[in-house]
Design a protein around this motif. Structure first.
Motif, PDB file in Angstrom:
ATOM      1  N   ASP A  26       0.732  -1.161   0.101  1.00  0.00           N
ATOM      2  CA  ASP A  26       0.066   0.136   0.099  1.00  0.00           C
ATOM      3  C   ASP A  26       0.831   1.258  -0.123  1.00  0.00           C
ATOM      4  O   ASP A  26       0.542   2.209  -0.537  1.00  0.00           O
ATOM      5  N   TYR A  27       1.757   1.165   0.866  1.00  0.00           N
ATOM      6  CA  TYR A  27       2.887   2.520   0.779  1.00  0.00           C
ATOM      7  C   TYR A  27       3.504   2.653  -0.528  1.00  0.00           C
ATOM      8  O   TYR A  27       3.306   3.979  -1.227  1.00  0.00           O
ATOM      9  N   GLU A  28       3.790   1.703  -1.517  1.00  0.00           N
ATOM     10  CA  GLU A  28       4.125   1.791  -2.867  1.00  0.00           C
ATOM     11  C   GLU A  28       3.047   2.287  -3.665  1.00  0.00           C
ATOM     12  O   GLU A  28       3.523   3.366  -4.449  1.00  0.00           O
ATOM     13  N   LYS A  29       2.019   1.641  -3.637  1.00  0.00           N
ATOM     14  CA  LYS A  29       0.878   2.027  -4.351  1.00  0.00           C
ATOM     15  C   LYS A  29       0.377   3.415  -4.129  1.00  0.00           C
ATOM     16  O   LYS A  29       0.140   4.108  -5.272  1.00  0.00           O
ATOM     17  N   LEU A  30       0.354   4.115  -3.021  1.00  0.00           N
ATOM     18  CA  LEU A  30      -0.096   5.362  -2.588  1.00  0.00           C
ATOM     19  C   LEU A  30       1.111   6.489  -2.785  1.00  0.00           C
ATOM     20  O   LEU A  30       0.843   7.448  -3.043  1.00  0.00           O
ATOM     21  N   PHE A  31       2.455   6.224  -2.412  1.00  0.00           N
ATOM     22  CA  PHE A  31       3.400   7.228  -2.116  1.00  0.00           C
ATOM     23  C   PHE A  31       4.639   6.998  -3.074  1.00  0.00           C
ATOM     24  O   PHE A  31       5.337   8.114  -3.214  1.00  0.00           O
ATOM     25  N   ALA A  32       4.907   6.052  -3.579  1.00  0.00           N
ATOM     26  CA  ALA A  32       6.158   5.802  -4.319  1.00  0.00           C
ATOM     27  C   ALA A  32       6.186   6.697  -5.629  1.00  0.00           C
ATOM     28  O   ALA A  32       5.413   6.742  -6.212  1.00  0.00           O
ATOM     29  N   VAL A  33       7.421   6.992  -5.894  1.00  0.00           N
ATOM     30  CA  VAL A  33       7.586   7.766  -7.133  1.00  0.00           C
ATOM     31  C   VAL A  33       7.328   6.508  -8.387  1.00  0.00           C
ATOM     32  O   VAL A  33       7.603   5.550  -8.314  1.00  0.00           O
ATOM     33  N   LYS A  34       6.446   7.062  -9.401  1.00  0.00           N
ATOM     34  CA  LYS A  34       6.149   6.119 -10.363  1.00  0.00           C
ATOM     35  C   LYS A  34       6.886   6.562 -11.651  1.00  0.00           C
ATOM     36  O   LYS A  34       7.291   7.622 -12.129  1.00  0.00           O
ATOM     37  N   CYS A  35       7.395   5.258 -12.391  1.00  0.00           N
ATOM     38  CA  CYS A  35       8.127   5.476 -13.545  1.00  0.00           C
ATOM     39  C   CYS A  35       7.244   5.966 -14.766  1.00  0.00           C
ATOM     40  O   CYS A  35       5.883   5.686 -14.847  1.00  0.00           O
ATOM     41  N   GLY A  36       7.702   6.819 -15.590  1.00  0.00           N
ATOM     42  CA  GLY A  36       6.888   7.596 -16.768  1.00  0.00           C
ATOM     43  C   GLY A  36       6.447   6.910 -17.797  1.00  0.00           C
ATOM     44  O   GLY A  36       5.908   6.978 -18.621  1.00  0.00           O
ATOM     45  N   GLY A  37       7.385   5.607 -17.885  1.00  0.00           N
ATOM     46  CA  GLY A  37       7.133   4.507 -19.017  1.00  0.00           C
ATOM     47  C   GLY A  37       6.413   3.549 -18.571  1.00  0.00           C
ATOM     48  O   GLY A  37       5.168   3.332 -19.309  1.00  0.00           O
ATOM     49  N   CYS A  38       6.307   2.756 -17.739  1.00  0.00           N
ATOM     50  CA  CYS A  38       5.876   1.585 -17.114  1.00  0.00           C
ATOM     51  C   CYS A  38       4.768   1.857 -16.148  1.00  0.00           C
ATOM     52  O   CYS A  38       3.856   1.003 -15.683  1.00  0.00           O
ATOM     53  N   PHE A  39       4.808   2.992 -15.392  1.00  0.00           N
ATOM     54  CA  PHE A  39       4.025   3.332 -14.359  1.00  0.00           C
ATOM     55  C   PHE A  39       4.090   2.552 -13.045  1.00  0.00           C
ATOM     56  O   PHE A  39       3.234   2.597 -12.225  1.00  0.00           O
ATOM     57  N   VAL A  55      10.125  10.880 -14.366  1.00  0.00           N
ATOM     58  CA  VAL A  55      11.345   9.831 -13.843  1.00  0.00           C
ATOM     59  C   VAL A  55      11.104   8.675 -14.368  1.00  0.00           C
ATOM     60  O   VAL A  55       9.738   8.088 -14.314  1.00  0.00           O
ATOM     61  N   TYR A  56      12.206   7.787 -14.815  1.00  0.00           N
ATOM     62  CA  TYR A  56      12.166   6.600 -15.605  1.00  0.00           C
ATOM     63  C   TYR A  56      13.058   5.594 -14.969  1.00  0.00           C
ATOM     64  O   TYR A  56      14.211   5.918 -14.668  1.00  0.00           O
ATOM     65  N   HIS A  57      12.689   4.318 -15.060  1.00  0.00           N
ATOM     66  CA  HIS A  57      13.617   2.935 -14.935  1.00  0.00           C
ATOM     67  C   HIS A  57      14.398   3.197 -15.943  1.00  0.00           C
ATOM     68  O   HIS A  57      14.124   3.804 -17.091  1.00  0.00           O
ATOM     69  N   LEU A  58      15.933   2.860 -15.982  1.00  0.00           N
ATOM     70  CA  LEU A  58      16.831   3.079 -17.051  1.00  0.00           C
ATOM     71  C   LEU A  58      16.248   2.170 -18.219  1.00  0.00           C
ATOM     72  O   LEU A  58      16.414   2.628 -19.442  1.00  0.00           O
ATOM     73  N   SER A  59      15.883   1.178 -17.819  1.00  0.00           N
ATOM     74  CA  SER A  59      15.238   0.130 -18.884  1.00  0.00           C
ATOM     75  C   SER A  59      14.050   0.888 -19.760  1.00  0.00           C
ATOM     76  O   SER A  59      13.564   0.442 -20.690  1.00  0.00           O
TER      77      SER A  59
END
Length: 67
Positions: A26-39, A55-59
């Motif tokens: 739930d912490y990741e779902k609610l507050f974590a930074v999400k990748c602009g590519g895969c979300f 912000v993006y994962h390198l891949s």
């Protein structure tokens, strides 16, 4: 102790935000930074690429030109 979101017991780990405890999911779902590519969530220890306000994962990062 229980998660402020799902109310499940916090048995091994917990995450703290705004004076409330959360399970990892739930912490990741609610507050974590999400990748602009895969979300998906970006872990705090991951290397990332930042472009403008995203912000993006390198891949997940690649350059392209729109016309």
């Amino acid at each position: 102790m229980q998660c402020a979101s799902c109310k499940e017991p916090l048995e091994t780990t917990c995450f703290y935000w705004d004076k409330k405890l959360y399970c990892k999911y739930d912490y990741e779902k609610l507050f974590a930074v999400k990748c602009g590519g895969c979300f998906e969530a970006i872990a705090p220890n991951e290397f990332v690429m930042q472009a403008q306000k995203s912000v993006y994962h390198l891949s997940c990062f690649y350059c392209c030109v729109y016309e």
